[in-house]
Enzyme design. Structure first.
Site, mmCIF file in Angstrom:
data_model
loop_
_atom_site.group_PDB
_atom_site.id
_atom_site.type_symbol
_atom_site.label_atom_id
_atom_site.label_comp_id
_atom_site.label_asym_id
_atom_site.label_seq_id
_atom_site.Cartn_x
_atom_site.Cartn_y
_atom_site.Cartn_z
ATOM 1 N N ASN A 1 0.862 -1.186 0.000
ATOM 2 C CA ASN A 1 0.000 0.000 0.000
ATOM 3 C C ASN A 1 0.899 1.236 0.000
ATOM 4 O OD1 ASN A 1 -1.835 2.044 0.476
ATOM 5 N ND2 ASN A 1 -2.259 1.438 2.604
ATOM 6 N N LYS B 1 0.110 4.281 -0.316
ATOM 7 C CA LYS B 1 -0.550 5.480 0.225
ATOM 8 C C LYS B 1 -0.282 6.680 -0.703
ATOM 9 C CE LYS B 1 0.155 3.460 4.721
ATOM 10 N NZ LYS B 1 0.009 3.592 6.146
ATOM 11 N N HIS C 1 -9.388 0.847 4.717
ATOM 12 C CA HIS C 1 -8.130 1.071 5.430
ATOM 13 C C HIS C 1 -8.398 2.013 6.605
ATOM 14 C CE1 HIS C 1 -4.069 2.422 6.341
ATOM 15 N NE2 HIS C 1 -3.656 1.323 5.746
ATOM 16 N N GLU D 1 -6.912 4.481 7.693
ATOM 17 C CA GLU D 1 -6.764 5.922 7.393
ATOM 18 C C GLU D 1 -8.019 6.468 6.695
ATOM 19 O OE1 GLU D 1 -3.006 5.539 5.383
ATOM 20 O OE2 GLU D 1 -2.090 4.972 7.295
ATOM 21 N N GLU E 1 -5.325 -5.388 10.372
ATOM 22 C CA GLU E 1 -4.337 -4.338 10.603
ATOM 23 C C GLU E 1 -4.631 -3.640 11.932
ATOM 24 O OE1 GLU E 1 -2.380 -2.993 6.752
ATOM 25 O OE2 GLU E 1 -4.193 -1.808 6.939
ATOM 26 N N GLY F 1 2.317 2.091 10.706
ATOM 27 C CA GLY F 1 3.233 3.231 10.584
ATOM 28 C C GLY F 1 3.891 3.636 11.893
ATOM 29 N N SER G 1 3.477 -2.260 10.353
ATOM 30 C CA SER G 1 4.933 -2.235 10.578
ATOM 31 C C SER G 1 5.605 -3.572 10.271
ATOM 32 C CB SER G 1 5.246 -1.785 12.012
ATOM 33 O OG SER G 1 4.777 -0.469 12.210
ATOM 34 N N GLY H 1 2.868 -1.212 4.255
ATOM 35 C CA GLY H 1 2.862 0.220 3.960
ATOM 36 C C GLY H 1 4.278 0.701 3.672
HETATM 37 C C1 PEP Z 1 -0.756 0.029 6.022
HETATM 38 O O1 PEP Z 1 -0.893 1.230 5.930
HETATM 39 O O2 PEP Z 1 -1.587 -0.735 5.533
HETATM 40 C C2 PEP Z 1 0.422 -0.467 6.731
HETATM 41 C C3 PEP Z 1 0.440 -1.722 7.091
HETATM 42 O O3 PEP Z 1 1.427 0.444 6.966
HETATM 43 P P1 PEP Z 1 2.868 0.145 7.625
HETATM 44 O O4 PEP Z 1 3.387 -1.127 7.038
HETATM 45 O O5 PEP Z 1 3.705 1.325 7.257
HETATM 46 O O6 PEP Z 1 2.661 0.022 9.099
#
Ligand code: PEP
Length: 251
Positions: free
Chosen positions: A9, A11, A96, A98, A168, A174, A214, A235
């Site tokens: 992703n 973003k 998601h 966000e 998630e 993040g 992460s 991400g």
């Molecule tokens: C995401 O935004 O779906 C995500 C998993 O981000 P990150 O890997 O940066 O934590």
């Protein structure tokens, strides 16, 4: 047998030139590697067409990050399921955290998005997960159950079998703070059991459930080695070809 999947992703990152360079590096890297998973990139909508062109010539798959809950019409700035279909997008992230947080997306809206995607043959990657406060109150299972039942359990078994689920935990996205393999497995098994109760064991065994939050080349192998973790939604680490490919090699 269900598929292992690693999906990136991106973003709201990368200019057009940077995006093309990253896709190119991923595709070239894939040629030299035998992967035991499907690799999906979800770049910003503006780059989906060029990503699809690359995908046509490679083993890469392409997903969008979002879709409108409406099929067409006066919705300035939105992108519809038929538009995604018209540039050969195969997957689309839905719900998601966000989008839920910054755009107030509700479970009911996510149900409509899911329906439209399925109507156009695009596979939703449905995101669910609790915020930190909910985990601290130990209500994470109720939260995830509500997200899944309210957005997805109106689907037929046939429709449901086209979904990918991404667990998630919002506190891990993040933040550099990853769920432990035990926490991931516990929730993934819970989700699979929920699906099994509604749609039966065969469908539950077929649906890929990804972990997101992460995930990086250092922790992917341990996370993915759990029986109910079928890959990751990535991400930050999907923005570097080497890291993304290393994660994909973790099976
Ligand atoms: C995401 O935004 O779906 C995500 C998993 O981000 P990150 O890997 O940066 O934590």
């Amino acid at each position: 047998m269900r598929k292992n999947i690693v999906a990136g992703n991106w973003k709201m990152n990368k200019t057009f030139q940077e995006a093309e360079e990253l896709i190119d590096r991923i595709v070239v890297g894939m040629e030299d590697t035998s992967l035991k998973c499907e690799l999906i990139i979800c770049p910003p909508a503006l780059y989906l067409e060029v990503a699809s062109d690359y995908a046509e010539e490679s083993r890469l798959s392409v997903g969008a990050q979002n879709v409108s809950e409406h099929e067409k019409g006066a919705y300035t700035g939105e992108i519809s399921a038929p538009m995604l279909d018209s540039v050969d997008v195969e997957y689309c992230i839905v719900g998601h955290s966000e989008r839920r947080k910054y755009h107030g997306e509700t479970n009911a809206q996510l149900a409509k998005k899911t329906d439209l995607l399925l109507d156009y043959g695009i596979r939703p990657i449905f995101c669910c997960g609790e915020v930190l406060e909910e985990r601290e109150k130990a209500i994470q299972f109720n939260v995830v159950k509500k997200q899944i039942t309210e957005s997805l359990f109106h689907l037929s078994a046939d429709e449901f079998s086209n979904l990918v689920i991404a667990y998630e935990p919002v506190w891990a996205i993040g933040t550099g703070k990853t769920a432990t393999p035990e926490q991931a497995q516990e929730m993934h098994a819970f989700i699979r059991n929920l699906i099994s109760e509604k749609y039966g064991k065969n469908i539950a065994d077929e649906v890929s459930i990804l972990y997101g939050g992460s995930c990086n080349p250092g922790n992917a192998k341990t996370l993915f080695s759990n029986p109910d973790v079928d890959g990751g939604l990535i991400g930050g680490a999907s923005l570097k070809a080497d890291d993304f490919l290393k994660i994909a090699q973790s099976f």
